[in-house]
Write a protein that holds these residues in place. Sequence first.
Motif, PDB file in Angstrom:
ATOM      1  N   LEU A 166       0.672  -1.227  -0.217  1.00 23.90           N
ATOM      2  CA  LEU A 166       0.066   0.042  -0.131  1.00 23.90           C
ATOM      3  C   LEU A 166       0.829   1.365   0.041  1.00 23.90           C
ATOM      4  O   LEU A 166       0.622   2.200  -0.497  1.00 23.90           O
ATOM      5  CB  LEU A 166      -1.153  -0.078   1.305  1.00 23.90           C
ATOM      6  N   ARG A 167       1.901   1.297   0.960  1.00 23.50           N
ATOM      7  CA  ARG A 167       2.859   2.337   0.722  1.00 23.50           C
ATOM      8  C   ARG A 167       3.420   2.490  -0.744  1.00 23.50           C
ATOM      9  O   ARG A 167       3.444   3.607  -1.093  1.00 23.50           O
ATOM     10  CB  ARG A 167       3.981   2.217   1.701  1.00 23.50           C
ATOM     11  N   GLU A 168       4.025   1.382  -1.389  1.00 22.56           N
ATOM     12  CA  GLU A 168       4.273   1.610  -2.854  1.00 22.56           C
ATOM     13  C   GLU A 168       3.458   2.247  -3.745  1.00 22.56           C
ATOM     14  O   GLU A 168       3.578   2.608  -4.581  1.00 22.56           O
ATOM     15  CB  GLU A 168       4.929   0.199  -3.244  1.00 22.56           C
ATOM     16  N   ALA A 169       2.029   1.935  -3.511  1.00 17.90           N
ATOM     17  CA  ALA A 169       0.939   2.240  -4.223  1.00 17.90           C
ATOM     18  C   ALA A 169       0.490   3.685  -4.016  1.00 17.90           C
ATOM     19  O   ALA A 169      -0.293   4.187  -4.498  1.00 17.90           O
ATOM     20  CB  ALA A 169      -0.223   1.159  -3.856  1.00 17.90           C
ATOM     21  N   GLY A 170       1.201   4.553  -3.099  1.00 18.93           N
ATOM     22  CA  GLY A 170       1.060   5.984  -2.838  1.00 18.93           C
ATOM     23  C   GLY A 170       0.096   6.172  -1.727  1.00 18.93           C
ATOM     24  O   GLY A 170      -0.223   7.321  -1.444  1.00 18.93           O
ATOM     25  N   PHE A 171      -0.258   5.184  -1.033  1.00 20.85           N
ATOM     26  CA  PHE A 171      -1.228   5.558   0.311  1.00 20.85           C
ATOM     27  C   PHE A 171      -0.051   6.207   1.587  1.00 20.85           C
ATOM     28  O   PHE A 171       1.065   5.450   1.726  1.00 20.85           O
ATOM     29  CB  PHE A 171      -1.952   4.349   0.845  1.00 20.85           C
ATOM     30  N   GLY A 172      -0.703   7.179   2.090  1.00 23.24           N
ATOM     31  CA  GLY A 172       0.168   7.890   3.022  1.00 23.24           C
ATOM     32  C   GLY A 172       0.184   7.197   4.273  1.00 23.24           C
ATOM     33  O   GLY A 172       1.110   7.153   5.198  1.00 23.24           O
ATOM     34  N   GLU A 173      -0.912   6.749   4.790  1.00 23.07           N
ATOM     35  CA  GLU A 173      -1.083   6.232   6.205  1.00 23.07           C
ATOM     36  C   GLU A 173      -1.676   4.649   6.105  1.00 23.07           C
ATOM     37  O   GLU A 173      -2.647   4.691   5.406  1.00 23.07           O
ATOM     38  CB  GLU A 173      -1.661   6.996   7.196  1.00 23.07           C
ATOM     39  N   VAL A 174      -1.079   3.978   6.769  1.00 23.76           N
ATOM     40  CA  VAL A 174      -1.691   2.496   6.538  1.00 23.76           C
ATOM     41  C   VAL A 174      -1.808   1.883   8.204  1.00 23.76           C
ATOM     42  O   VAL A 174      -0.543   1.763   8.761  1.00 23.76           O
ATOM     43  CB  VAL A 174      -0.825   1.635   5.618  1.00 23.76           C
ATOM     44  N   GLY A 175      -2.857   1.159   8.430  1.00 24.05           N
ATOM     45  CA  GLY A 175      -2.809   0.403   9.695  1.00 24.05           C
ATOM     46  C   GLY A 175      -4.062  -0.094   9.934  1.00 24.05           C
ATOM     47  O   GLY A 175      -4.944   0.014   9.433  1.00 24.05           O
ATOM     48  N   PRO A 176      -4.028  -1.245  10.906  1.00 25.72           N
ATOM     49  CA  PRO A 176      -5.234  -2.062  11.305  1.00 25.72           C
ATOM     50  C   PRO A 176      -6.181  -1.058  12.444  1.00 25.72           C
ATOM     51  O   PRO A 176      -5.545  -0.323  12.996  1.00 25.72           O
ATOM     52  CB  PRO A 176      -4.621  -3.273  12.252  1.00 25.72           C
ATOM     53  N   VAL A 177      -7.393  -1.187  12.255  1.00 26.67           N
ATOM     54  CA  VAL A 177      -8.219  -0.496  12.934  1.00 26.67           C
ATOM     55  C   VAL A 177      -9.131  -1.544  13.973  1.00 26.67           C
ATOM     56  O   VAL A 177     -10.025  -1.016  14.800  1.00 26.67           O
ATOM     57  CB  VAL A 177      -9.262   0.317  12.156  1.00 26.67           C
ATOM     58  N   TRP A 178      -9.203  -2.782  13.480  1.00 26.83           N
ATOM     59  CA  TRP A 178     -10.024  -3.704  14.249  1.00 26.83           C
ATOM     60  C   TRP A 178      -9.470  -5.113  13.978  1.00 26.83           C
ATOM     61  O   TRP A 178      -8.862  -5.268  12.778  1.00 26.83           O
ATOM     62  CB  TRP A 178     -11.449  -3.616  13.656  1.00 26.83           C
ATOM     63  N   GLN A 179      -9.455  -6.011  14.884  1.00 26.35           N
ATOM     64  CA  GLN A 179      -8.851  -7.328  14.729  1.00 26.35           C
ATOM     65  C   GLN A 179      -9.679  -8.383  15.735  1.00 26.35           C
ATOM     66  O   GLN A 179     -10.008  -7.799  16.967  1.00 26.35           O
ATOM     67  CB  GLN A 179      -7.548  -7.382  14.911  1.00 26.35           C
TER      68      GLN A 179
END
Length: 242
Positions: A218-231
Amino acid sequence: MTPELAQVWLERWDAQQERYVADREARFAAIGEVVAQAVPDSPLVLDVGCGPGSLSVRLARRLPSAEVVGVDVDPLLLALGRAGYPEISRLVDADLRAPGWTAALGLDRKVDAVVSTTALHYLPKEQLGALYAELGGLLRPGGVLVNADNVLEEQPAVATLATALRRTMTAGGEDWSAWWRAVEAEPALADLVAERERRLGAHGGDHHLPLRTHRELLREAGFGEVGPVWQMGDDVILVAVR
């Protein structure tokens, strides 16, 4: 296909899917809340690998002003969703792996949110990375990608415990294979079953990837922030902000 027939099979679909996703409705509700918080009024939401529209219809009900578009390659599941879920704006027949598939969507503006649930693990790493890049191109700046799926836990002892937790929390009853056998025996669905077999053939297998790989792609695809919000065990909702 009549709406009544579609509803019978959609209800059975939901029941068999409960075998594989711990607290499936809570997962749907969490996705809906993330999207509701992230999008403006009258948003455009794209559900990729939507199947019969299980997530799409719940988002349409949660966000009545939204335009919800689902896309999948399975003709039988799409037919069930079209007949049984009139709340969905439209369900599009397209293969996420095919070059130029986004043209089939007929979009006239940028997407506010892309969602997916228990679908993208069918893609190997290289195809998933390419898809993330394509989806990033569809999203407006600040738009979100919300992907709910089982992720690979690389620590073996933790992975065993996470899998065991999920299995203890999922329901019994009809499973995936039994559902499809029943569908294949339904005379009213014979043409769709034949078209599905012609188009898709055998199941291509799963490619569950670790969370860190999703982050990297996702970072390589240009997304700035990435993270889990539920598990829940190895079941994760991952959010990426464009």
